[in-house]
Each structure stands twice: as C-alpha cells, then as structure tokens.
Design an enzyme around this catalytic site. Structure first.
Site, PDB file in Angstrom:
ATOM      1  N   LEU A   9      34.694  25.708  32.306  1.00 46.33           N
ATOM      2  CA  LEU A   9      34.477  25.632  30.860  1.00 46.33           C
ATOM      3  C   LEU A   9      34.531  27.040  30.284  1.00 46.33           C
ATOM      4  O   LEU A   9      33.795  27.926  30.717  1.00 46.33           O
ATOM      5  CB  LEU A   9      33.112  25.000  30.557  1.00 46.33           C
ATOM      6  CG  LEU A   9      32.639  25.024  29.107  1.00 46.33           C
ATOM      7  CD1 LEU A   9      33.597  24.268  28.204  1.00 46.33           C
ATOM      8  CD2 LEU A   9      31.231  24.470  29.002  1.00 46.33           C
ATOM      9  N   GLU A  10      35.415  27.238  29.330  1.00 47.53           N
ATOM     10  CA  GLU A  10      35.534  28.518  28.632  1.00 47.53           C
ATOM     11  C   GLU A  10      35.030  28.348  27.203  1.00 47.53           C
ATOM     12  O   GLU A  10      35.342  27.352  26.552  1.00 47.53           O
ATOM     13  CB  GLU A  10      36.994  28.983  28.604  1.00 47.53           C
ATOM     14  CG  GLU A  10      37.591  29.241  29.966  1.00 47.53           C
ATOM     15  CD  GLU A  10      37.196  30.581  30.562  1.00 47.53           C
ATOM     16  OE1 GLU A  10      36.454  31.347  29.901  1.00 47.53           O
ATOM     17  OE2 GLU A  10      37.634  30.869  31.680  1.00 47.53           O
ATOM     18  N   MET A  11      34.221  29.316  26.747  1.00 45.05           N
ATOM     19  CA  MET A  11      33.667  29.269  25.392  1.00 45.05           C
ATOM     20  C   MET A  11      33.946  30.585  24.679  1.00 45.05           C
ATOM     21  O   MET A  11      34.008  31.635  25.319  1.00 45.05           O
ATOM     22  CB  MET A  11      32.155  29.032  25.443  1.00 45.05           C
ATOM     23  CG  MET A  11      31.769  27.668  25.962  1.00 45.05           C
ATOM     24  SD  MET A  11      29.999  27.357  25.831  1.00 45.05           S
ATOM     25  CE  MET A  11      29.373  28.345  27.159  1.00 45.05           C
TER      26      MET A  11
END
Length: 133
Positions: free
Chosen positions: A70-72
C-alpha cells in the site's frame, strides 16, 4: 499523489488466480474507501522479472498468495483532495480500517481452486495500472 497498491505482477507465479484476486481486492478496497483509486500505480513488471527483494513480491512468490504494498501520499491524494487538511492521520486510519472490507471480500477465494473468479462481478476485474496521469 495517490493512494495505490503495488502488486506482484512480476512474480513467476503470477497468473489468472492472482490477477483476479488482486483485481477483486483493489475494486473492493476502492468501493470501501473513496481515497483508494485503481488506475494509477507503478508500472507492473513483466511476469518472471519481479524484484524479489521487494517484500510483497517475496511473499506472493514464496506462499503463492495475494500480496500487495500500500502506497500513500505525503501531502494529499489527487483523486480525492482536501484543500484544507490534505492527507491526514485520520484519513490514513480510515484507509487502513477499510482494508478489512477488501480482505473480507476476497477471503473466501484466497485458497480456492478452480476458476473461482467467474463468481466475481465485472467491476472486480484486474486493471493493469499505469504511472501516467
């Protein structure tokens, strides 16, 4: 500037099973939280050319399972921007909590054999991501 998932497309075991699991997982995640979007992400590596020093690739390959990173964003999410607060700890928490909806959706299929994906909705299909936005 987006929330996105980096998948395991470059793993040698990438095929219809993992492709459909990842598509359904991401579609469900985006339905559960409007901060998650589908089309923008890292360009996927070709099957068999994945970097095995990336944790999600190693997990997907070693255990033949759905694995993603997951990239934010650090400042704000362009697909659902908030000019006043930007990307905030509370939004990050909500995005984290929403992953449970996506996990619950794909859970019955994680070790299913056969072409289980025929049970998925059209909106759950895998979308090959692009870095172009």
């Amino acid at each position: 500037p987006f929330n996105f998932l980096a998948g395991a497309e470059g793993c040698p075991n990438w095929g219809p099973r993992l492709e459909h699991l990842q598509g359904a997982f991401l579609a469900s995640y985006s339905r559960a939280n409007s901060d998650m979007q589908i089309p923008i992400a890292y360009e996927p590596e070709e099957p068999g050319e994945g970097r095995m020093n990336v944790c999600s690739n190693q997990i997907a390959c070693r255990f033949d399972c759905l694995a993603v990173t997951l990239e934010m964003p650090f400042k704000d999410c362009l697909s659902h921007s908030d000019p006043e607060f930007g990307w905030s700890p509370s939004r990050a928490k909500m995005l984290g909590a929403s992953v449970l909806d996506a996990l619950g959706y794909v859970h019955p299929y994680l070790r299913e054999e056969g072409e289980f994906w025929v049970n998925f909705k059209e909106e759950d299909k895998y979308v090959r991501p692009t870095e172009k936005y």
